[in-house]
Scaffold this motif. Sequence first.
Motif: not given
Length: 92
Positions: A29-36
């Motif tokens: 279970r992979k996620f691309a993680v970004f910060t707004h």
Amino acid sequence: MHFVSWVRQDRSRRFYRTVFRPELKNAHRKFAVFTHHGALSRLAKTYLYLYGTWLPGARYQLDSREDFEVYIRPVVSPDDPANEVKLFIPIQ
């Protein structure tokens, strides 16, 4: 059908470690993680960029799981430029 949940996080971050960390560490279970950063009114534009520009050009495909957000610090005002939101996009 969409479900929305809101949980106030205490200072120990126990909820974050207990609920989100095991899933994020799962190799399947992979996620691309970004910060707004900034006003929450611009959050929709960030999602439009991620799903409309970044994802089609990335080497990843969208997974069928739901995306989710983690608010890094308490939101004092929706327009506060210090707002930080981690966006977790499920990928495969």
